[in-house]
Design an enzyme around this catalytic site. Structure first.
Site, short mmCIF file in Angstrom:
data_model
loop_
_atom_site.label_atom_id
_atom_site.label_comp_id
_atom_site.label_asym_id
_atom_site.label_seq_id
_atom_site.Cartn_x
_atom_site.Cartn_y
_atom_site.Cartn_z
N TRP A 137 7.84 -7.01 -0.79
CA TRP A 137 6.43 -6.84 -0.87
C TRP A 137 6.28 -6.87 -2.23
O TRP A 137 6.79 -6.54 -3.39
CB TRP A 137 5.62 -5.64 -0.62
CG TRP A 137 4.47 -4.78 -0.98
CD1 TRP A 137 3.30 -6.10 -0.53
CD2 TRP A 137 3.84 -4.18 -1.37
NE1 TRP A 137 1.94 -5.43 0.28
CE2 TRP A 137 2.75 -4.19 -0.91
CE3 TRP A 137 3.86 -2.36 -1.63
CZ2 TRP A 137 1.78 -3.24 -1.37
CZ3 TRP A 137 3.52 -1.62 -2.43
CH2 TRP A 137 2.28 -1.93 -1.45
N ASP A 219 10.79 2.86 1.11
CA ASP A 219 9.27 2.49 0.85
C ASP A 219 9.08 1.97 2.84
O ASP A 219 9.59 1.77 3.27
CB ASP A 219 9.15 0.85 0.64
CG ASP A 219 7.80 0.61 0.44
OD1 ASP A 219 6.67 0.86 1.45
OD2 ASP A 219 7.25 -0.53 0.00
N LYS A 255 -0.55 2.06 8.08
CA LYS A 255 -0.84 1.37 9.35
C LYS A 255 -0.63 1.45 10.75
O LYS A 255 -0.99 1.18 11.57
CB LYS A 255 0.79 -0.03 9.14
CG LYS A 255 1.22 -0.24 8.16
CD LYS A 255 0.49 -1.52 7.06
CE LYS A 255 0.41 -1.85 5.55
NZ LYS A 255 -0.36 -2.69 4.91
N1 PLP Z 1 5.14 -0.80 1.33
C1 PLP Z 1 4.83 -1.86 1.34
C2 PLP Z 1 6.44 -2.58 2.03
C3 PLP Z 1 3.86 -2.42 1.70
O1 PLP Z 1 3.70 -3.64 3.25
C4 PLP Z 1 2.67 -1.92 2.00
C5 PLP Z 1 1.51 -2.79 2.44
O2 PLP Z 1 1.03 -3.88 2.78
C6 PLP Z 1 2.69 -0.74 1.80
C7 PLP Z 1 4.08 -0.41 1.11
C8 PLP Z 1 0.91 0.01 1.67
O3 PLP Z 1 0.43 0.25 1.49
P1 PLP Z 1 -0.75 1.22 1.94
O4 PLP Z 1 -0.85 1.29 0.03
O5 PLP Z 1 -2.20 0.29 1.73
O6 PLP Z 1 -0.20 2.42 2.48
#
Ligand code: PLP
Length: 406
Positions: A137, A219, A255
């Site tokens: 990501w 993560d 999510k």
């Molecule tokens: N880490 C990964 C691998 C992700 O895919 C995402 C969101 O797509 C996030 C972190 C962080 O998402 P958020 O800041 O919306 O919680």
């Protein structure tokens, strides 16, 4: 004339651009497979029923107000989030050397982790290298770069030849990493590939991290999306904790609770001793104070109320399973239909992958064909969000993929 006339126009963020393009497309059977959010079988966002119940209760609770939260966040939230990833009986919790800090969702947890490490993880003369999976990501790299890490490297992860984990390449790259490098792992449901190491493979990775004194950052944005069970999906994190690593976990509730725009996240610190933990927390408090002062309440309150109440917690586990099961059934149907059509290629990776995303193996030309000719929007890497598929649009998607690859 503005003092900013020389500012360059930045490139749009690809995934948001894709969604905007899809929105503007009048074609009736268009499909958005780009966005990283859950969709129902009607291709709609889903407010989890448990979230609705908790919000209804919150709306009439006279004890709630809009006062500031503490700088480090809502204590009940941080406690339940930390327990959710480490497990209630984690040795690190029992020994009082782990705790959580509320963050602006998963991205904010990564930002805090990066800022904290940039200031206080000074095991090398020069800046510590940070390793991310190839692919990953993309925001992981941007966040660490913005926090001052200039040496960001990739470890091999995806084997394009067989659409599996490249364990050999990954272990080789990590074995060659300079001592004390920071390594970012995806706890489960890897974005974008959907490929996770097995338990045996995680054991090998932990051994290498020990040998090379690497610092693991997990993560954890999709806990529960891989297997449907958040405890199962936390296996790797808990294994590393049991191996007595010091580590950080960056959790998102976007999510798993469908709380995308509420920015509920948590940074869990697992250290070797409780005095160091208190000191580190006090420094993170200063970092937060100067960055955004204190976190938002609503999402964190929903998560805390849900996880602390046994009936709500059970309902949440059921809701989570509903999402994971729907994704899995889309994988199964997609796989079956591609095989029924005799679409060239081996599509077994579709059912072997985990979580919200699938790296289809479609190449950029095939992706362009799908977008331009078929109004099916997906990332140029060939990543699709499985939740964008439904029992109604599946046939159109499958026949389009079939045309694209022939
Ligand atoms: N880490 C990964 C691998 C992700 O895919 C995402 C969101 O797509 C996030 C972190 C962080 O998402 P958020 O800041 O919306 O919680």
């Amino acid at each position: 004339e503005s003092v900013f006339v020389d500012v360059d126009l930045a490139a749009p963020v690809a995934v948001f651009q894709l969604t905007a393009d899809c929105k503007a497309d009048p074609f009736e059977r268009k499909i958005n497979l780009g966005v990283g959010a859950y969709r129902t079988n009607d291709a709609l966002p889903w407010i989890l029923p448990v979230v609705k119940s908790v919000e209804a209760q919150m709306a009439i609770d006279p004890s709630l107000n809009h006062e500031y939260l503490p700088i480090l966040g809502l204590p009940d939230f941080c406690e339940s989030a930390t327990e959710l990833c480490l497990g209630k009986d984690s040795p690190a919790l029992v020994e009082n050397r782990a705790s959580g800090v509320q963050s602006l969702s998963g991205t904010g947890a990564l930002r805090l982790a990066a800022e904290f490490l940039a200031r206080f993880y000074n095991k090398r003369e020069s800046c510590n290298p940070v390793y991310v999976s190839d692919p990953t990501w993309g925001n992981q790299m941007a966040v660490f770069r913005n926090a001052g890490f200039s040496d960001i490297r990739k470890y091999k992860y995806w084997n394009a030849d067989n659409c599996r984990l490249d364990l050999e390449g990954m272990t080789q790259d990590l074995r060659n990493a300079p001592q004390y490098s920071i390594v970012i792992f995806h706890a489960c449901a890897h974005n974008p590939t959907g490929v996770d190491p097995s338990q045996e493979e995680w054991k090998v990775l932990a051994e290498i991290c020990k040998e090379r004194s690497l610092f693991p950052v997990f993560d954890c944005a999709y806990q529960g999306f891989a297997s449907g069970d958040p405890d199962v999906d936390a296996w790797a994190i808990r294994y590393f904790v049991n191996c007595h690593f010091e580590l950080l976990v960056c959790q998102s509730f976007a999510k798993s609770f469908g709380l995308y725009n509420e920015r509920a996240g948590n940074l869990t610190l697992v250290l070797h001793d409780s005095t160091a933990l208190s000191r580190c927390r006090s420094q993170i408090e200063l970092i937060i104070r100067a960055m955004y002062s204190n976190p938002p309440n609503h999402g964190a309150r929903i998560v805390a109320t849900t996880l602390k109440n046994p009936a709500f917690r059970q309902e949440w586990l059921d809701n989570l399973r509903t999402m994971a099961d729907r994704i899995r059934s889309m994988r199964q149907i997609l796989h079956n239909k591609l095989r029924e059509m005799g679409t060239p290629g081996n599509w077994d990776h579709i059912i072997n992958q985990n979580g919200m995303f699938s790296y289809t193996g479609l190449n950029p030309a095939e992706v362009e064909y799908l977008i331009k000719t078929k109004h099916i929007y997906l990332m140029s890497s060939g990543r699709i969000n499985m939740c964008g598929l439904t029992t109604s649009n599946m046939d159109y998607f499958v026949s389009s993929v079939d045309e694209a690859v022939r």
